[in-house]
Design an enzyme around this catalytic site. Sequence first.
Site, PDB file in Angstrom:
ATOM      1  N   SER A 317       0.813  -1.220   0.000  1.00 17.45           N
ATOM      2  CA  SER A 317       0.000   0.000   0.000  1.00 17.45           C
ATOM      3  C   SER A 317       0.845   1.268   0.000  1.00 17.45           C
ATOM      4  O   SER A 317       0.520   2.237  -0.694  1.00 17.45           O
ATOM      5  CB  SER A 317      -0.930   0.004   1.215  1.00 17.45           C
ATOM      6  OG  SER A 317      -1.758  -1.131   1.221  1.00 17.45           O
ATOM      7  N   HIS A 368       0.549   4.699   4.487  1.00 18.58           N
ATOM      8  CA  HIS A 368      -0.028   5.275   3.275  1.00 18.58           C
ATOM      9  C   HIS A 368       0.478   6.708   3.058  1.00 18.58           C
ATOM     10  O   HIS A 368       0.896   7.075   1.958  1.00 18.58           O
ATOM     11  CB  HIS A 368      -1.555   5.285   3.359  1.00 18.58           C
ATOM     12  CG  HIS A 368      -2.155   3.918   3.361  1.00 18.58           C
ATOM     13  ND1 HIS A 368      -3.500   3.685   3.577  1.00 18.58           N
ATOM     14  CD2 HIS A 368      -1.594   2.692   3.168  1.00 18.58           C
ATOM     15  CE1 HIS A 368      -3.731   2.386   3.511  1.00 18.58           C
ATOM     16  NE2 HIS A 368      -2.599   1.755   3.281  1.00 18.58           N
TER      17      HIS A 368
END
Length: 537
Positions: A317, A368
């Site tokens: 991610s 993230h």
Amino acid sequence: MISSIVLIKKQEFQKHKFHWKVGKALGFKEDYLFWETIRELSAHYDYRMITVTENHQEIWLESDKNKEFPVIRLIRHDLDWANWLKRDIDRTLQNGERIRRKLYKKPIDILSIYVSKFAPVDDHDFSSRVASFKKTNVNTFLLTCENFHDSLQNLEHVLKKPLSIQVLEDNEIDEEKILAVKKDAISESVKKAKAEQKVFQNANKPFFTYIFMALQIAVFILMEFNGGSTNSKTLIEFGAKFSPYIMQGEWWRFFTPMIVHIGFIHLLMNTFSLYLIGAEVERIYGNARFLFIYIFAGFAGTLGSFIMTPNLSAGASGAIFGCFGALLYFGIVYPKLFMRSMGSSVIVLIIINLIYGFTVAGIDNAGHIGGLIGGFLAAGVVHLPKSRNILRQLAFLIGSAILTYALLNFGFNHQESAAMDDNTMAMMAQKYIDDDEEDKAEEMLNNYVDANPDAPLSLFMLGNLSFDNKDINKARDYYEKAIESNPDLHEAHYNLALVYMNLESFDQAKEQAVQAIELAPDNKSYTKLLAEIEKRL
């Protein structure tokens, strides 16, 4: 009377038909001026065609580099009455507002140029005027062949740019000449369109995107055959982010988490996202630049997670968010092209994913955000193919190096106590036990429990070590303390039941086994133990 009126109308029709033919012939000069203006703006001032009517009599131009009038609309029309002009200005405002919402968002000034032989017959004072609708301003300008030199000078004044339009006599302009100028004008816009397409085609195939997809799928399969991808021990062994090991010198754990995934859904979502977004970024930046962006973004994502949370984490991610960051950098270099092609979608996806990460438990949003920033910085360092900005690239390189050093220093020097939570200590102890270093595990756990007496997992691990060493009474004490600290720890109830069986206290063993079953009714080992205890009662 009726027949005479008809005759007059026929005569007028013939007269008008004759004038239309003459007007068409004389209109060569206006047509030439129309296309020559478009060619000049396209060739010398980076305007490109964005809208062309079917009859090629109305053309909208747009430029990233012209702040005064980023959009220019030209229309070839011989004006007759001012009412038509007013209606056309209203139409232009509506179309201009649609273009503004699609490409610019912020307020814009549009220049609308009418190429005509004469000004409207009932508007002798017409020169130029401004109309507004919402956030769009349309500046109307009339370029007439009647006063060609004055009109051209006025247009240069409005544009604040010199125009090298060649002045030709009427007998020098014919249909062939107009077609040549038209071809050159269209050719300039075609060149710009091809140049824009090349921006998105700097890699024939997203080679490294496919490599990373294959790697993370292969690692996932190996994990499933070696304990399972949701097993903490397996995750650590295959390179998941584990802060204590990073602090002990396993620096490679900043990179390996990007090919390690926790469960099939996690793998599926990230592989699909990489296929869509990674491939696009690799085509834009090229193979080598993409490789650097992706790896640095993955590192930055792990670094963000390392600083903000001690939890075990893994996944691509952070690197995928780095691809979003690279697209944002592309948007800085080519803002209009970015908004025209993908900008709104990219920004919305980033916002949705970040909101999702903040509202759903178990999502490593620090990773993230770290990846997003890392991808943006990495893109600034490598910049875009066939385009260099040495000063900007150097600034990004120095800034990235300083920021990375500062964050690593902060992580290693100030996050040690935060990283050493009960869960982390238990996993570290298990790793030492697996490596036949029980003494290290016991020493580490005792030190932690001394400082943190309410640590059920650490107490549970100490109970296991005591049980393995045949120190049954000591194991009992540790399990009871673990249960006191966390009554829902069913593993401790089960192991305490085993201790009581060894002590031949079957009633107490049954009590603990029943509690373990109540907490984890699907565990067959617990029901099997209870059955064995009941046989001995």
